[in-house]
Design an enzyme around this catalytic site. Structure first.
Site, PDB file in Angstrom:
ATOM      1  N   THR A  60       4.556   3.542   2.452  1.00 43.92           N
ATOM      2  CA  THR A  60       5.710   4.355   2.070  1.00 43.92           C
ATOM      3  C   THR A  60       5.592   4.748   0.609  1.00 43.92           C
ATOM      4  OG1 THR A  60       8.146   4.438   2.111  1.00 43.92           O
ATOM      5  CG2 THR A  60       7.141   2.388   1.349  1.00 43.92           C
ATOM      6  N   SER A 108       0.840  -1.200   0.000  1.00 40.67           N
ATOM      7  CA  SER A 108       0.000   0.000   0.000  1.00 40.67           C
ATOM      8  C   SER A 108       0.870   1.244   0.000  1.00 40.67           C
ATOM      9  CB  SER A 108      -0.901   0.013   1.230  1.00 40.67           C
ATOM     10  OG  SER A 108      -1.521   1.270   1.387  1.00 40.67           O
ATOM     11  N   HIS A 109       0.434   2.264  -0.741  1.00 42.48           N
ATOM     12  CA  HIS A 109       1.159   3.532  -0.751  1.00 42.48           C
ATOM     13  C   HIS A 109       1.108   4.197   0.626  1.00 42.48           C
ATOM     14  CE1 HIS A 109       3.360   6.554  -2.805  1.00 42.48           C
ATOM     15  NE2 HIS A 109       2.834   6.364  -3.992  1.00 42.48           N
ATOM     16  N   ALA A 110       0.158   3.799   1.472  1.00 45.90           N
ATOM     17  CA  ALA A 110       0.100   4.346   2.826  1.00 45.90           C
ATOM     18  C   ALA A 110       1.324   3.939   3.638  1.00 45.90           C
ATOM     19  CB  ALA A 110      -1.174   3.878   3.537  1.00 45.90           C
ATOM     20  N   ASN A 135       5.146   8.842   3.557  1.00 52.65           N
ATOM     21  CA  ASN A 135       5.259   9.470   2.243  1.00 52.65           C
ATOM     22  C   ASN A 135       5.761  10.896   2.375  1.00 52.65           C
ATOM     23  OD1 ASN A 135       3.753   7.660   0.016  1.00 52.65           O
ATOM     24  ND2 ASN A 135       2.777   7.372   2.009  1.00 52.65           N
TER      25      ASN A 135
END
Length: 474
Positions: free
Chosen positions: A149, A145-147, A324
């Site tokens: 990193t 998941s982009h959550a 991020n």
């Protein structure tokens, strides 16, 4: 509950607002932003060593064991919590490739994995070992998941998985992270008990901010007003970037995805960039723009330019690997420019201007407010934003050969998300080779073979600039 830094042990840590926005976006196919790293290995890794490698990494990289707890009522920020029920056998999987085990079959399997939502009640990643590929090779498909990193952070996080030799001495096993049994209701109750103190903290912050502004105005009113006006104008440019009109060929959006890939030598791109006074990233984007020109011309719809977004890393040495830290710059990709050196110059000019925007971290500024919006309102706000046609990312990888559980990583490809865009292109440089993975919406890009040919021609055109430039300096 105590806050902990990335990599340390502890009960829980507050989730950053940008990370939470990305997490919330996973529930909507239009805004889903998970990504997948595809690594081709020269042989199948030893399964027991691979299990041990991931067990060790999940202890050293605590984010690999953390799940997200969202309060039942919005009285507190979501938190990263070390999962007391962490099960490595769920996250690390093993399958055999359908025969004959081609790279195309691996890409198609990767697409199936990437379009399957991650379980939000568990740590937000899975890795699948694919065996029995052609030539005795294997593949690792890491879905994240982009959550968790961004691309640059992922490179830093994953260093725990790799060795610099095929059979290194065994590394010590770190201690288990401390788990926490925290439920959404527990988090809501804790938030309620802290509401008075939270309100006081916010009030103090507002008063302090107002006092700071008043102080700057008193010391130098002209400069303070000018800075405020510049920032406001920058916000306007970031919200409504002056870019190109969307391509008529790339307007449609569907639900099917496909990826085509290309490999080029890093030194070839370096030479081309040097010959035009640019960077490897400039050469990459110029090659991609040239490919898009050919694709449009072949289909009889030439365009002057199209909107292309690129991420700009905001990471510093003090930032943790998790989370991020990036902003976006939208370019008018000069795809009609036939001179690749001039394309590089035009692209470079826009990137430099974009990096200098005072409001470049606008998303980080407004994310705390956006992340608190109810789902339907957040979806409505997201729907009002016109996405670019193409996103392009450049992820510098490892400069030397790396191994995992006895297998050498031959190639690494990055399959990025498509949050409303027609195509996401990711360049990964690793051990002297650049891989280019163009993942696209098949409702927008309708001719896969033409896209593949156009990519090759676009990169060949740029690389030819450096054919007589001589060796590159290191």
């Amino acid at each position: 509950m105590s806050d902990t830094a990335n990599g340390s042990t502890g009960p829980s840590r507050e989730m950053d607002a940008v990370d939470y926005l990305l997490h919330r976006g996973e529930s909507n196919p239009r805004t889903r932003s998970s990504f997948l790293g595809l690594e081709i290995l020269d042989c199948s890794p030893d399964w027991d060593r691979l299990l041990e490698t991931y067990e060790r990494a999940s202890r050293a990289i605590v984010r690999m064991r953390e799940r997200v707890v969202v309060p039942a009522l919005p009285t507190a920020a979501p938190r990263w919590v070390v999962d007391p029920d962490f099960d490595l056998s769920y996250h690390l999987r093993r399958v055999r490739a359908p025969q004959p085990g081609t790279f195309r079959q691996v890409l198609d399997l990767a697409e199936q994995i990437l379009q399957s939502p991650l379980d939000p009640t568990r740590p937000l990643w899975t890795t699948t070992l694919v065996e029995d590929l052609e030539g005795g090779r294997a593949a690792l498909l890491s879905h994240t998941s982009h959550a968790v990193t961004d691309g640059m952070g992922g490179v830093a996080l994953m260093k725990e998985l790799y060795d610099l030799e095929r059979d290194p001495p065994r590394r010590p096993m770190p201690p288990l992270p401390v788990p926490a049994d925290l439920s959404p209701n527990d988090l809501s109750r804790a938030g309620l008990s802290r509401l008075p103190w939270s309100a006081l903290t916010v009030a103090r912050s507002l008063v302090g901010g107002a006092a700071g502004v008043a102080g700057r105005l008193a010391r130098n009113p002209a400069t303070a007003v000018s800075d405020t006006v510049d920032f406001a104008r920058s916000v306007g440019r970031m919200l409504t970037p002056r870019s190109a009109e969307p391509s008529p060929l790339l307007r449609r959006r569907g639900v099917s995805r496909r990826t085509v890939t290309l490999d080029v030598q890093l030194d070839d791109l370096r030479r081309a960039a040097k010959s035009a006074g640019g960077s490897v990233n400039d050469a990459y984007l110029a090659a991609l723009s040239g490919a898009l020109r050919r694709y449009h011309e072949e289909l009889g719809v030439p365009v002057e330019a199209l909107p292309m977004a690129i991420p700009v890393s905001l990471r510093t040495e003090d930032d943790p690997a998790g989370g991020n830290r990036f902003a976006g710059v939208t370019l008018a990709a000069p795809i009609s420019e036939t001179d690749p050196a001039e394309r590089m110059r035009l692209i470079r000019e826009q990137i430099v201007a974009g990096r200098q925007e005072p409001a470049i971290d606008l998303m980080g500024t407004i994310a705390p407010a956006l992340s608190r919006l109810p789902g339907p309102i957040l979806d409505a706000v997201s729907g009002m934003i016109t996405p670019p046609d193409v996103q392009a990312s450049n992820v510098p990888g490892y400069h030397v050969d790396t191994f995992i559980a006895g297998a050498r990583v031959e190639r690494q490809y990055g399959l990025g998300p498509l949050p409303g865009v027609a195509m996401m292109v990711v360049l990964v440089s690793r051990a002297g080779v650049c891989t280019v993975a163009a993942r696209y919406d098949t409702a927008s890009i309708t001719d896969s073979e033409l896209l593949a040919r156009s990519l090759r021609a676009g990169f060949d055109e740029v690389i030819s600039l450096g054919a007589e430039a001589g060796p590159v300096s290191r």
